[in-house]
Motif scaffolding. Structure first.
Motif, PDB file in Angstrom:
ATOM      1  N   PHE A 161      18.675   2.816   5.990  1.00 31.34           N
ATOM      2  CA  PHE A 161      18.239   3.252   4.672  1.00 31.34           C
ATOM      3  C   PHE A 161      18.264   4.772   4.519  1.00 31.34           C
ATOM      4  N   ASN A 162      18.743   5.450   5.549  1.00 32.33           N
ATOM      5  CA  ASN A 162      18.938   6.893   5.435  1.00 32.33           C
ATOM      6  C   ASN A 162      20.302   7.226   4.826  1.00 32.33           C
ATOM      7  N   GLN A 163      21.164   6.210   4.776  1.00 31.41           N
ATOM      8  CA  GLN A 163      22.499   6.402   4.229  1.00 31.41           C
ATOM      9  C   GLN A 163      22.523   6.067   2.739  1.00 31.41           C
ATOM     10  N   PRO A 164      23.370   6.737   1.963  1.00 29.74           N
ATOM     11  CA  PRO A 164      23.496   6.372   0.539  1.00 29.74           C
ATOM     12  C   PRO A 164      23.909   4.908   0.402  1.00 29.74           C
ATOM     13  N   PHE A 165      23.334   4.215  -0.565  1.00 23.40           N
ATOM     14  CA  PHE A 165      23.681   2.819  -0.786  1.00 23.40           C
ATOM     15  C   PHE A 165      25.098   2.736  -1.380  1.00 23.40           C
ATOM     16  N   TYR A 166      25.786   1.634  -1.074  1.00 21.28           N
ATOM     17  CA  TYR A 166      27.098   1.405  -1.676  1.00 21.28           C
ATOM     18  C   TYR A 166      26.942   1.202  -3.180  1.00 21.28           C
ATOM     19  N   ARG A 167      28.015   1.531  -3.919  1.00 22.73           N
ATOM     20  CA  ARG A 167      28.010   1.342  -5.366  1.00 22.73           C
ATOM     21  C   ARG A 167      29.322   0.715  -5.805  1.00 22.73           C
ATOM     22  N   LEU A 168      29.202  -0.344  -6.603  1.00 24.21           N
ATOM     23  CA  LEU A 168      30.362  -1.019  -7.160  1.00 24.21           C
ATOM     24  C   LEU A 168      30.022  -1.468  -8.563  1.00 24.21           C
ATOM     25  N   THR A 169      30.997  -1.386  -9.479  1.00 23.75           N
ATOM     26  CA  THR A 169      30.784  -2.031 -10.767  1.00 23.75           C
ATOM     27  C   THR A 169      30.892  -3.539 -10.558  1.00 23.75           C
ATOM     28  N   MET A 227       0.831  -1.201   0.000  1.00 19.83           N
ATOM     29  CA  MET A 227       0.000   0.000   0.000  1.00 19.83           C
ATOM     30  C   MET A 227       0.869   1.256   0.000  1.00 19.83           C
ATOM     31  N   HIS A 228       1.961   1.235   0.775  1.00 23.43           N
ATOM     32  CA  HIS A 228       2.818   2.415   0.819  1.00 23.43           C
ATOM     33  C   HIS A 228       3.556   2.617  -0.492  1.00 23.43           C
ATOM     34  N   ILE A 229       4.014   1.540  -1.101  1.00 24.64           N
ATOM     35  CA  ILE A 229       4.678   1.673  -2.399  1.00 24.64           C
ATOM     36  C   ILE A 229       3.729   2.334  -3.397  1.00 24.64           C
ATOM     37  N   THR A 268      15.272   5.014  -6.150  1.00 22.43           N
ATOM     38  CA  THR A 268      15.148   3.761  -5.384  1.00 22.43           C
ATOM     39  C   THR A 268      15.534   3.989  -3.930  1.00 22.43           C
ATOM     40  N   GLU A 269      16.609   4.704  -3.696  1.00 19.03           N
ATOM     41  CA  GLU A 269      17.013   5.027  -2.318  1.00 19.03           C
ATOM     42  C   GLU A 269      15.907   5.800  -1.598  1.00 19.03           C
ATOM     43  N   LYS A 270      15.325   6.744  -2.282  1.00 20.66           N
ATOM     44  CA  LYS A 270      14.252   7.559  -1.711  1.00 20.66           C
ATOM     45  C   LYS A 270      13.042   6.696  -1.350  1.00 20.66           C
ATOM     46  N   LEU A 271      12.692   5.755  -2.214  1.00 15.92           N
ATOM     47  CA  LEU A 271      11.568   4.854  -1.961  1.00 15.92           C
ATOM     48  C   LEU A 271      11.815   3.987  -0.735  1.00 15.92           C
ATOM     49  N   PHE A 272      12.998   3.389  -0.632  1.00 14.08           N
ATOM     50  CA  PHE A 272      13.292   2.503   0.489  1.00 14.08           C
ATOM     51  C   PHE A 272      13.318   3.263   1.811  1.00 14.08           C
ATOM     52  N   LYS A 273      13.852   4.449   1.777  1.00 16.29           N
ATOM     53  CA  LYS A 273      13.859   5.288   2.985  1.00 16.29           C
ATOM     54  C   LYS A 273      12.428   5.583   3.439  1.00 16.29           C
ATOM     55  N   SER A 274      11.562   5.884   2.490  1.00 16.72           N
ATOM     56  CA  SER A 274      10.176   6.207   2.813  1.00 16.72           C
ATOM     57  C   SER A 274       9.449   5.001   3.406  1.00 16.72           C
TER      58      SER A 274
END
Length: 505
Positions: free
Chosen positions: A319-327, A191-193, A293-299
């Motif tokens: 989920f308030n922190q930026p997600f890690y990123r790796l190639t 419902m929240h999504i 996506t980060e904004k959605l998960f935080k919400s």
């Protein structure tokens, strides 16, 4: 022998109890019982406790509050001419006190005392507190709304058998409050999504579940047959191509919460029927979609927990922190220190690495495919904190846009949490010639077995000829997301009716 004997004795006890209950039901029908459906409840057990738990005995007596509540009788203590029983409804439990003198001796002895644990009752009475301070209902009127012909599991001490919990979810929900809360949270998450997407100016749309060509993912489809049009059809494996046709048609922000079907594995991470949310934003790229996506998960986490930090198994996720990123390439090198960059760029070396860790290499695999297999085998389960893996090879990303700097990889990401793939997104491929060649190349390289699952979608190619705007897309596995947010390690614990093998008696 003793276990077998005990089991047989238990089965006999249950059988006899069922027969006794059937006789009681037959007697009730003979006396005029007709499954009444006119009882009107005006409160739940949770509302009672919330509103009146802090009132003392005298205050409740002065308030003289009449309530009507319905539910299942789960416990009972008969004490001569008075009894206590516990009623369970959707929100919890409440104690009920009943006296013979209040409801008549005939009803108390010839009806109430012969009812069984599990029967569904309607209670009307006055709220009061016992001497021990327990909020209760003093019953003025009582009626049976339906009879339970089978006893509750283990006399309502709980249902722990996982096989029964999955096959008979109704017993699980009756017996385990934890299960009810998981599925209530699942509903709240979905419902929240939906609300979040609408608040961010997305339009919810629907695409076909029955398709002439299954597309949008490389998976074995379920096949069915349409009698009227005399043709085979396929259950949807993904809604992606239909949704992108809508972007071509002029929509700019759309989403669908959809059921997909893939005729493949069943495990703690996979169910053949599963729920996804797919979203598309015109005039955006995969970098924009990662931020979204980060904004959605935080919400979501703020809504559920009033916090952005959650616990899963032994881990904490913020989920308030930026997600890690790796190639993908950097992730392989990070978690496999024995592998070098030159190894990943040499076809013979990378083949030897793959073989050494048990990967069966097919003849037509190129470096990108092998690299992906090594990543999946050695890295995925180690990605615990929320992590975006980017730059997937073109060979495994037939619908994603090539990277402008390195055309061998795509502008694609996958989101991993606790070793699970939770989401997949990319800048959409909108070069019609490139898309056509990739479809044809897939078919050319596939073996006979895979060829049955790979289709050339001429209709989608025709749609692309009208022009797909620069677009980013996102798919989120709802079931796995619910696993993370409710701290469950099996997908079967977050799907009300998971796919199971036929029961063998």
């Amino acid at each position: 022998m003793s276990d077998t004997k005990n089991n047989d004795q238990y089965k006999n006890i249950i059988h006899n109890e069922i027969q006794t209950r059937k006789i009681k039901m037959s007697h009730m029908k003979n006396m005029g019982f007709s499954f009444p459906n006119n009882f009107k409840k005006n409160i739940t057990s949770k509302e009672i406790h919330h509103k009146y738990q802090n009132e003392n005995i005298n205050e409740l007596q002065q308030l003289n509050i009449t309530v009507a509540i319905a539910g299942r009788m789960i416990q009972r203590r008969i004490m001569g001419k008075a009894s206590f029983f516990t009623l369970q409804d959707i929100e919890g439990i409440i104690q009920v006190y009943i006296q013979e003198k209040k409801i008549s001796s005939e009803f108390y002895n010839n009806h109430f005392k012969k009812w069984d644990i599990g029967d569904i009752l309607g209670v009307t009475g006055i709220l009061f507190k016992t001497k021990t301070g327990e909020l209760s209902i003093y019953c003025h009127n009582l009626e049976i709304l339906n009879k339970s012909l089978k006893p509750l599991p283990d006399k309502f001490h709980g249902l722990s058998n996982q096989e029964i919990r999955y096959r008979q979810r109704y017993l699980d929900l009756i017996s385990n409050k934890k299960s009810y809360n998981i599925f209530k949270n699942r509903s709240n998450i979905i419902m929240h999504i939906r609300n979040f997407m609408i608040e961010n100016n997305f339009l919810e749309v629907e695409t076909p579940m029955l398709q002439n060509i299954p597309g949008g993912a490389n998976a074995r489809p379920f096949i069915t047959y349409h009698n009227e049009i005399n043709t085979e059809m396929y259950l949807r494996i993904a809604p992606e191509l239909y949704l992108k046709k809508l972007i071509i048609g002029g929509f700019e922000r759309i989403f669908e919460i959809n059921r997909n079907f893939r005729n493949e594995g069943v495990s703690t991470r996979h169910n053949p029927e599963f729920t996804m949310m797919e979203a598309y934003i015109a005039y955006s790229n995969y970098e924009d979609m990662m931020k979204f996506t980060e904004k959605l998960f935080k919400s979501i986490t703020k809504l559920l927990f009033q916090d952005t930090i959650i616990e899963y198994d032994e881990y904490n996720f913020d989920f308030n922190q930026p997600f890690y990123r790796l190639t993908m390439q950097d992730a392989i090198l990070k978690f496999n220190p024995e592998i070098t960059l030159s190894d990943l760029e040499n076809i013979n070396k990378i083949k030897n690495i793959a073989k050494s860790i048990g990967i069966k290499i097919q003849k037509n695999w190129e470096i990108g495919q092998i690299k992906t297999e090594i990543f999946e085998k050695t890295v995925e389960k180690k990605l615990i904190q929320p992590t975006f893996i980017t730059e997937y090879p073109v060979e495994v990303s037939p619908l994603a846009k090539r990277n402008n700097i390195n055309p061998d990889v795509t502008d694609r990401f996958e989101l991993f949490i606790a070793g699970y793939e939770i989401g997949n997104g990319f800048s959409e491929l909108n070069d019609v010639e490139d898309q056509k060649n990739r479809f044809l190349n897939q078919i050319k390289k596939s073996n006979k077995k895979d060829n049955k699952n790979i289709f050339y979608d001429q209709d989608y190619i025709e749609a692309l000829k009208y022009g797909l705007p620069p677009t980013s897309g996102l798919g989120i596995g709802i079931d796995r997301l619910v696993m993370i947010l409710t701290n469950q390690i099996s997908i079967r614990d977050v799907i009300l009716f998971p796919t199971l093998r036929p029961y063998k008696k």
